[in-house]
Design a protein around this motif. Structure first.
Motif, mmCIF file in Angstrom:
data_model
loop_
_atom_site.group_PDB
_atom_site.id
_atom_site.type_symbol
_atom_site.label_atom_id
_atom_site.label_comp_id
_atom_site.label_asym_id
_atom_site.label_seq_id
_atom_site.Cartn_x
_atom_site.Cartn_y
_atom_site.Cartn_z
ATOM 1 N N CYS A 121 -89.921 112.679 -51.844
ATOM 2 C CA CYS A 121 -89.681 112.301 -53.235
ATOM 3 C C CYS A 121 -90.012 110.815 -53.374
ATOM 4 C CB CYS A 121 -88.225 112.551 -53.595
ATOM 5 S SG CYS A 121 -87.814 112.172 -55.303
ATOM 6 N N GLU A 122 -90.791 110.494 -54.401
ATOM 7 C CA GLU A 122 -91.180 109.110 -54.653
ATOM 8 C C GLU A 122 -90.805 108.699 -56.066
ATOM 9 O OE1 GLU A 122 -95.284 108.260 -53.692
ATOM 10 O OE2 GLU A 122 -95.313 109.909 -52.273
ATOM 11 N N ASP A 123 -90.391 107.472 -56.187
ATOM 12 C CA ASP A 123 -90.150 106.842 -57.490
ATOM 13 C C ASP A 123 -89.306 107.685 -58.434
ATOM 14 O OD1 ASP A 123 -91.699 104.648 -56.705
ATOM 15 O OD2 ASP A 123 -93.532 105.683 -57.290
ATOM 16 N N ASN A 124 -88.246 108.287 -57.934
ATOM 17 C CA ASN A 124 -87.342 109.044 -58.776
ATOM 18 C C ASN A 124 -85.954 108.430 -58.613
ATOM 19 O OD1 ASN A 124 -85.595 110.973 -59.956
ATOM 20 N ND2 ASN A 124 -87.099 112.592 -59.578
ATOM 21 N N GLU A 125 -85.606 107.534 -59.530
ATOM 22 C CA GLU A 125 -84.373 106.759 -59.415
ATOM 23 C C GLU A 125 -83.116 107.605 -59.517
ATOM 24 O OE1 GLU A 125 -84.476 103.427 -62.066
ATOM 25 O OE2 GLU A 125 -86.444 102.796 -61.350
ATOM 26 N N ALA A 126 -83.228 108.794 -60.079
ATOM 27 C CA ALA A 126 -82.064 109.661 -60.187
ATOM 28 C C ALA A 126 -81.918 110.580 -58.967
ATOM 29 C CB ALA A 126 -82.163 110.505 -61.456
ATOM 30 N N LEU A 127 -83.015 111.103 -58.483
ATOM 31 C CA LEU A 127 -82.969 112.114 -57.431
ATOM 32 C C LEU A 127 -82.827 111.532 -56.022
ATOM 33 C CD1 LEU A 127 -83.025 115.149 -57.123
ATOM 34 C CD2 LEU A 127 -85.506 115.035 -56.976
ATOM 35 N N ILE A 128 -83.474 110.415 -55.741
ATOM 36 C CA ILE A 128 -83.437 109.841 -54.391
ATOM 37 C C ILE A 128 -82.019 109.496 -53.944
ATOM 38 C CG2 ILE A 128 -84.162 107.884 -52.963
ATOM 39 C CD1 ILE A 128 -86.915 108.104 -54.285
ATOM 40 N N PRO A 129 -81.177 108.864 -54.775
ATOM 41 C CA PRO A 129 -79.799 108.608 -54.326
ATOM 42 C C PRO A 129 -79.031 109.898 -54.017
ATOM 43 C CG PRO A 129 -80.310 107.256 -56.221
ATOM 44 C CD PRO A 129 -81.448 108.214 -56.063
ATOM 45 N N GLN A 130 -79.302 110.955 -54.765
ATOM 46 C CA GLN A 130 -78.661 112.237 -54.509
ATOM 47 C C GLN A 130 -79.143 112.820 -53.169
ATOM 48 O OE1 GLN A 130 -79.323 115.151 -57.566
ATOM 49 N NE2 GLN A 130 -77.983 116.645 -56.605
ATOM 50 N N MET A 131 -80.431 112.692 -52.885
ATOM 51 C CA MET A 131 -80.968 113.172 -51.618
ATOM 52 C C MET A 131 -80.371 112.383 -50.450
ATOM 53 S SD MET A 131 -84.952 113.829 -52.629
ATOM 54 C CE MET A 131 -85.455 114.637 -51.104
ATOM 55 N N ARG A 132 -80.258 111.073 -50.606
ATOM 56 C CA ARG A 132 -79.649 110.245 -49.560
ATOM 57 C C ARG A 132 -78.225 110.705 -49.277
ATOM 58 N NH1 ARG A 132 -81.701 105.204 -52.464
ATOM 59 N NH2 ARG A 132 -83.621 104.742 -51.328
ATOM 60 N N LYS A 133 -77.478 110.905 -50.349
ATOM 61 C CA LYS A 133 -76.077 111.293 -50.219
ATOM 62 C C LYS A 133 -75.945 112.649 -49.536
ATOM 63 C CE LYS A 133 -71.961 112.198 -52.959
ATOM 64 N NZ LYS A 133 -71.425 112.344 -54.304
ATOM 65 N N GLU A 134 -76.751 113.607 -49.919
ATOM 66 C CA GLU A 134 -76.624 114.961 -49.391
ATOM 67 C C GLU A 134 -77.283 115.131 -48.023
ATOM 68 O OE1 GLU A 134 -77.028 118.217 -52.082
ATOM 69 O OE2 GLU A 134 -76.378 116.977 -53.777
ATOM 70 N N SER A 135 -78.102 114.169 -47.605
ATOM 71 C CA SER A 135 -78.715 114.256 -46.278
ATOM 72 C C SER A 135 -77.687 114.028 -45.179
ATOM 73 C CB SER A 135 -79.868 113.261 -46.146
ATOM 74 O OG SER A 135 -79.391 111.934 -46.106
ATOM 75 N N ILE A 136 -76.465 113.706 -45.557
ATOM 76 C CA ILE A 136 -75.392 113.530 -44.568
ATOM 77 C C ILE A 136 -75.155 114.824 -43.783
ATOM 78 C CG2 ILE A 136 -73.430 114.128 -46.054
ATOM 79 C CD1 ILE A 136 -72.060 111.609 -44.722
ATOM 80 N N VAL A 137 -75.601 115.958 -44.335
ATOM 81 C CA VAL A 137 -75.475 117.241 -43.640
ATOM 82 C C VAL A 137 -76.153 117.192 -42.271
ATOM 83 C CG1 VAL A 137 -77.535 118.341 -44.619
ATOM 84 C CG2 VAL A 137 -75.627 119.743 -43.933
ATOM 85 N N PHE A 138 -77.183 116.377 -42.124
ATOM 86 C CA PHE A 138 -77.895 116.266 -40.858
ATOM 87 C C PHE A 138 -77.203 115.312 -39.886
ATOM 88 C CE2 PHE A 138 -81.301 117.178 -44.009
ATOM 89 C CZ PHE A 138 -81.560 118.475 -43.595
ATOM 90 N N GLN A 139 -76.198 114.595 -40.368
ATOM 91 C CA GLN A 139 -75.497 113.624 -39.533
ATOM 92 C C GLN A 139 -74.207 114.190 -38.951
ATOM 93 O OE1 GLN A 139 -75.112 110.009 -41.834
ATOM 94 N NE2 GLN A 139 -77.156 110.279 -42.678
ATOM 95 N N LYS A 140 -73.975 115.482 -39.175
ATOM 96 C CA LYS A 140 -72.760 116.137 -38.693
ATOM 97 C C LYS A 140 -73.134 117.264 -37.735
ATOM 98 C CE LYS A 140 -70.363 115.359 -43.063
ATOM 99 N NZ LYS A 140 -69.721 115.995 -44.206
ATOM 100 N N ALA A 141 -72.121 117.757 -37.013
ATOM 101 C CA ALA A 141 -72.340 118.898 -36.114
ATOM 102 C C ALA A 141 -72.930 120.053 -36.919
ATOM 103 C CB ALA A 141 -71.029 119.308 -35.466
#
Length: 159
Positions: free
Chosen positions: A74-94
């Motif tokens: 995702c590029e240049d999407n000020e609304a979606l990128i923060p949501q993707m960052r937040k939800e990518s935490i799924v990869f940081q857990k068991a």
């Protein structure tokens, strides 16, 4: 009875953890402003032998072990990128384990694995967050990936 309940809970937990990363990809794959690429095993197997060598690296051994490659960016999407960052935490857990994280000039690159056995990886995730340029990318390799082949590849690449 307790044993049955424990077995059911473990099965449900396993199913939920296996679908969490699928939900992430599925949730964002159809969003406006997101590019999604899914490369199946059938297409990977069609790659000619000569095109699999990249700068002296023989990728065939690793590609044969892959079931799928998924790329979500995702590029240049000020609304979606923060949501993707937040939800990518799924990869940081068991069941994921962090292999490496590099931060440089506003860009963060992180590698996570979901191990299968001592010498195999079920899934390799790469998250690229280029905060300065407003870009977020997830690359997901699925399969029965040999750690030995990955080590040979990184050794040959001089990493």
């Amino acid at each position: 009875m307790k044993r049955t309940i424990y077995i059911l809970l473990l099965a449900v937990f396993g199913i939920l953890s296996a679908t969490a990363e699928n939900n992430f990809i599925e949730k964002f794959a159809n969003q406006k402003g997101v590019t999604y690429v899914n490369i199946s095993k059938a297409l990977l197997n069609m790659m000619p032998e000569g095109q699999i060598d990249a700068e002296g690296l023989n990728l065939k051994a690793v590609i044969n072990e892959l079931d799928r490659i998924q790329i979500l960016t995702c590029e240049d999407n000020e609304a979606l990128i923060p949501q993707m960052r937040k939800e990518s935490i799924v990869f940081q857990k068991a069941p994921y384990e962090e292999l490496m994280k590099v931060k440089d000039d506003g860009e963060t690159v992180a590698f996570y694995v979901q191990p299968k056995t001592d010498k195999k990886i079920k899934e390799l995730i790469m998250l690229v967050d280029d905060g300065d340029c407003g870009e977020f990318t997830v690359i997901r390799l699925l399969g029965d990936i040999s750690i030995t082949h990955l080590q040979e590849l990184t050794k040959d690449a001089g990493l």
